[in-house]
Design an enzyme around this catalytic site. Structure first.
Site, PDB file in Angstrom:
ATOM      1  N   PHE A  44      -1.063  -9.273  -0.161  1.00  0.00           N
ATOM      2  CA  PHE A  44      -1.527  -8.321   0.912  1.00  0.00           C
ATOM      3  C   PHE A  44      -2.496  -7.338   0.133  1.00  0.00           C
ATOM      4  O   PHE A  44      -2.273  -6.617  -1.063  1.00  0.00           O
ATOM      5  CB  PHE A  44      -0.387  -7.320   1.497  1.00  0.00           C
ATOM      6  CG  PHE A  44      -0.750  -6.356   2.241  1.00  0.00           C
ATOM      7  CD1 PHE A  44      -1.061  -6.531   3.608  1.00  0.00           C
ATOM      8  CD2 PHE A  44      -0.505  -5.036   1.986  1.00  0.00           C
ATOM      9  CE1 PHE A  44      -1.485  -5.810   4.344  1.00  0.00           C
ATOM     10  CE2 PHE A  44      -0.940  -4.057   2.706  1.00  0.00           C
ATOM     11  CZ  PHE A  44      -1.345  -4.242   4.138  1.00  0.00           C
ATOM     12  N   GLY A  45      -3.582  -6.907   0.500  1.00  0.00           N
ATOM     13  CA  GLY A  45      -4.613  -6.129   0.125  1.00  0.00           C
ATOM     14  C   GLY A  45      -4.779  -4.651   0.995  1.00  0.00           C
ATOM     15  O   GLY A  45      -4.941  -5.260   2.336  1.00  0.00           O
ATOM     16  N   GLU A 121      -3.290  -5.070 -11.624  1.00  0.00           N
ATOM     17  CA  GLU A 121      -2.599  -4.242 -10.852  1.00  0.00           C
ATOM     18  C   GLU A 121      -1.485  -3.657 -11.862  1.00  0.00           C
ATOM     19  O   GLU A 121      -1.149  -2.366 -11.231  1.00  0.00           O
ATOM     20  CB  GLU A 121      -2.048  -4.675  -9.550  1.00  0.00           C
ATOM     21  CG  GLU A 121      -3.150  -5.305  -8.594  1.00  0.00           C
ATOM     22  CD  GLU A 121      -4.200  -4.141  -8.106  1.00  0.00           C
ATOM     23  OE1 GLU A 121      -3.509  -3.048  -7.953  1.00  0.00           O
ATOM     24  OE2 GLU A 121      -5.233  -4.408  -7.761  1.00  0.00           O
TER      25      GLU A 121
END
Length: 209
Positions: A44-45, A121
């Site tokens: 999910f972005g 991330e």
């Protein structure tokens, strides 16, 4: 008499550290412990992953993640700021819902892609990687989402608008200005048909300065 906005102070640089390779690997393996190795995987972005994913994917869909919302709640001391003037980047905070994009990775690419994704991330462990149900036009998918660690030193509750505007306008790092980051995210969301009213209002305010 008007008062200047209270700008939160980022913790000292000494509280930040990059995760060693072993810790990155352990975190990555933990996230994939239930993966059978032959199934495609969804990611999910909600921020820069939308306009700069830096990985190959076989499908993308608009997706809604319930229970969290997009917020400028993560100090950036290198990419979009400096230790002296840190910027803010997006994280997922508890509450509400977040509209973003779900990307499907081919099973053969998961290992390599996750290694790259973790370096990007999870370099300082600012997030909790979580598998979450995301709603898409073609049904729900279980996608990996990077949820902000609210106990981590890089977290800050999103400041009030006056302070937020001041931080975004003053900060710049090795990847460019914080203003550019925020506006690129807003433009990317609009381009895929996602309307974030709060973000759009903030960008209008920023461009008016």
């Amino acid at each position: 008499m008007s008062t200047l906005p209270h700008i939160p102070t980022a913790p000292p640089v000494s509280t930040f550290s990059r995760w060693p390779e072993e810790r990155l690997k352990a975190s990555r393996e933990e996230a994939l412990q239930h993966w059978c190795g032959t199934q495609d995987v969804w990611v999910f972005g909600y921020g820069s992953l939308i306009w700069k994913p830096e990985f190959d994917f076989v499908e993308s869909r608009p997706a809604m993640l319930p229970g969290h919302h997009r917020a400028l709640c993560l100090w950036s001391r290198i990419n979009r700021g400096t230790p002296e003037l840190p910027g803010l980047v997006f994280g997922l905070e508890t509450g509400g819902e977040c509209h973003g994009m779900a990307f499907r990775l081919h099973a053969d690419q998961v290992g390599q892609t996750f290694e790259t994704l973790w370096r990007r991330e999870m370099a300082t462990g600012a997030y909790h990687p979580r598998w979450s149900d995301c709603h898409t036009p073609n049904g729900s998918v279980k996608a990996l989402a990077f949820i902000i660690d609210q106990q981590g030193p890089a977290y800050v509750s999103e400041p009030h608008e006056e302070a937020l505007v001041d931080i975004v306008l003053r900060a710049s790092g090795i990847f460019g200005s914080c203003l550019e980051y925020v506006t690129q995210t807003a433009d990317a969301l609009e381009a895929v048909g996602i309307h974030d009213a709060r973000l759009k209002a903030l960008v209008t305010r920023l461009k008016g300065k």
